[in-house]
Design an enzyme around this catalytic site. Structure first.
Site, PDB file in Angstrom:
ATOM      1  CG  HIS A 287      -1.892  -1.149   1.232  1.00  0.00           C
ATOM      2  ND1 HIS A 287      -3.091  -1.165   0.562  1.00  0.00           N
ATOM      3  CD2 HIS A 287      -1.791  -2.360   1.850  1.00  0.00           C
ATOM      4  CE1 HIS A 287      -3.696  -2.327   0.764  1.00  0.00           C
ATOM      5  NE2 HIS A 287      -2.925  -3.072   1.536  1.00  0.00           N
TER       6      HIS A 287
ATOM      7  CG  ASN B 265      -7.506  -4.953   0.418  1.00  0.00           C
ATOM      8  OD1 ASN B 265      -6.787  -3.976   0.556  1.00  0.00           O
ATOM      9  ND2 ASN B 265      -7.063  -6.192   0.607  1.00  0.00           N
TER      10      ASN B 265
END
Length: 485
Positions: free
Chosen positions: A53, A126
């Site tokens: 990320h 997510n």
């Protein structure tokens, strides 16, 4: 001669694929030093960007509760209709570096922080309801396959598909990733999910298992491979630009939060393992319950201070919201906070974006790098001579009324077989929901990279596709032949 796997101290490793758990469903035992070593080392592999990320965008806003959830939880931000809670949200791509393009085929991170009166509550998920793995001990290995080959420094389809072919639990998420849903148009036009199973408990001490769903009010929109390739060349930062511009133009994006709620007693008799991150709970069994509206309406004034240094962690839980025996979640409870301590420092929670805006921090943790500033929303913490508890010097006291109900566990502490769970049924169900055009696009996308790997890996993957649906495998095989010409 075959080499044997060892820990960093040279000790042979008997099982590198399964965490040490109490019973088949967990929880994970802290004495699993091999798991801890893998995760702790993995968190320290990159300086200074996030290991995963790394590229992200974010904004501030509010969460407004539209349905009182006190029958499920004593969490104050989920009680009293109309209550507003300040939030910060960070979106991201998972596998790419900080300079990668926003239009890559990759899951998207969807991290939400609620600044509640009882502390920060983070839902770090997510844009997909499932993930590739069900056990955190595999996570460092999986991410290595998504990053660059250590010799060529190039992305490595062989490593990616080799790993997936040996871990059939990934097939559900692979099918989502390679489908039309694999490249969201931008961050505003995608859903978000807590993905894991969490727990809620109410004032009566009743526990419920829960899944969080953030459904976009802008509508779900995705990019084709051709559209994504064009965008990567024209504007690799298009999703960041879109989010910032929409908020600046007064078009605040919104999501509706829904919950799936399962009574604690259902878990043992339910047909699937409710703590398996590779599975969804069918809505026919546990319908969506509307909870509130998430709105993003304020851009950060300093990206680095407020978004790059935002330190989300699934372990940021508050009274009324807890964890579950989900093995991936249990690993993340350690790994995420540990990664933030390494990346930002032991006192990262004193930074404005991370300190509890609506709750007074009051603890016995002292010293460390960058200590002394204190949370700017409440002033510097009193530096008294007492840095231990319990004490007789009027130090902060524990609040037993917030204790989570006990969780019954049973079974042997062991490393359970990774092939115990069923792996392909939900992937097949998803495939059969697709139109003919969508099925062909899925096969073509898979073949683009699967055609580049060795024959044994291809055969293992085709066997998985066939297990999900015979036509699935046939389409992929035909698409591979078409790529080869």
């Amino acid at each position: 001669m075959t080499q044997h796997l060892t820990a960093q101290n040279g000790a042979p490793i008997a099982d590198d694929q399964n965490s040490l758990t109490a019973g088949r469903r967990g929880p994970v035992g802290l004495q699993d030093w091999h798991l801890i070593e893998k995760l702790a080392h993995f968190n320290r592999e990159r300086i200074p960007e996030r290991v995963v990320h790394a590229k992200g965008s974010g904004a501030y806003g509010t969460f407004t509760l539209t349905q009182d959830l006190s029958r499920y939880t004593l969490a104050e931000h989920f009680n009293e209709v109309g209550k507003q809670t300040e939030v910060v949200v960070r979106f991201s791509t998972v596998g790419g570096e900080a300079g990668s393009a926003d239009a890559e085929r990759d899951p998207r991170g969807f991290a939400v922080r609620f600044y509640t009166k009882n502390g920060n509550h983070d839902i770090v998920g997510n844009n997909t309801p499932v993930f590739f793995l069900r056990d955190g001990i595999k996570f460092p290995d999986f991410i290595h396959t998504q990053k660059r080959n250590p010799i060529t420094n190039l992305k490595d389809p062989q490593a990616m598909w080799d790993f997936w072919s040996l871990n059939p639990e990934a097939l559900h998420q692979v099918t989502i990733l390679m489908s039309d849903r694999g490249i969201p148009l931008n961050y505003r036009h995608m859903n978000g999910y807590g993905s894991h199973t969490f727990s809620l408990w109410n004032k009566q001490g009743e526990r419920f298992w829960v899944k969080f769903h953030f459904k976009t009010q802008q509508g779900v929109r995705n990019l084709s491979n051709a559209e994504a390739d064009t965008l990567k060349g024209i504007d690799p930062d298009h999703a960041q630009r879109d989010l910032y511009g929409a908020i600046e133009d007064g078009q605040a994006p919104k999501w509706t939060l829904y919950l799936q709620v399962m009574p604690e007693r259902d878990a043992d008799s339910y047909g699937i393992n409710p703590f398996d991150l590779t599975k969804v709970w069918p809505h026919s069994d546990y319908p969506l319950i509307e909870a509130g509206v998430l709105e993003l309406n304020r851009n950060p004034q300093n990206y680095f201070n407020e978004i790059e240094q935002a330190a989300f962690a699934p372990s940021n839980l508050v009274p009324g919201v807890g964890a579950s025996p989900d093995k991936m979640l249990q690993a993340r409870l350690f790994a995420y906070a540990d990664a933030q301590r390494y990346r930002i420092g032991g006192n990262y929670n004193q930074l404005p974006v991370n300190c509890p805006h609506a709750a007074q921090p009051n603890h016995y943790q002292r010293a460390g790098a960058m200590a002394g500033g204190g949370c700017p929303y409440h002033g510097a913490q009193q530096e008294s001579g007492v840095n231990y508890g319990p004490n007789t010097q009027q130090g902060p006291e524990q609040k037993p009324q917030y204790a989570e109900p006990p969780l019954a566990v049973e079974g042997n502490l062991d490393r359970f077989d990774r092939f115990e769970e069923e792996n392909v049924e939900q992937a097949g169900n998803l495939y059969r929901l697709m139109s003919d055009t969508q099925r062909q696009a899925l096969a073509d996308t898979i073949a683009a990279t699967l055609s580049q790997v060795t024959a044994p890996v291809q055969q293992r993957m085709l066997a998985q596709f066939a297990g999900a649906d015979a036509e699935y495998a046939e389409r992929v095989a035909q698409a591979i032949e078409a790529v080869r010409g």
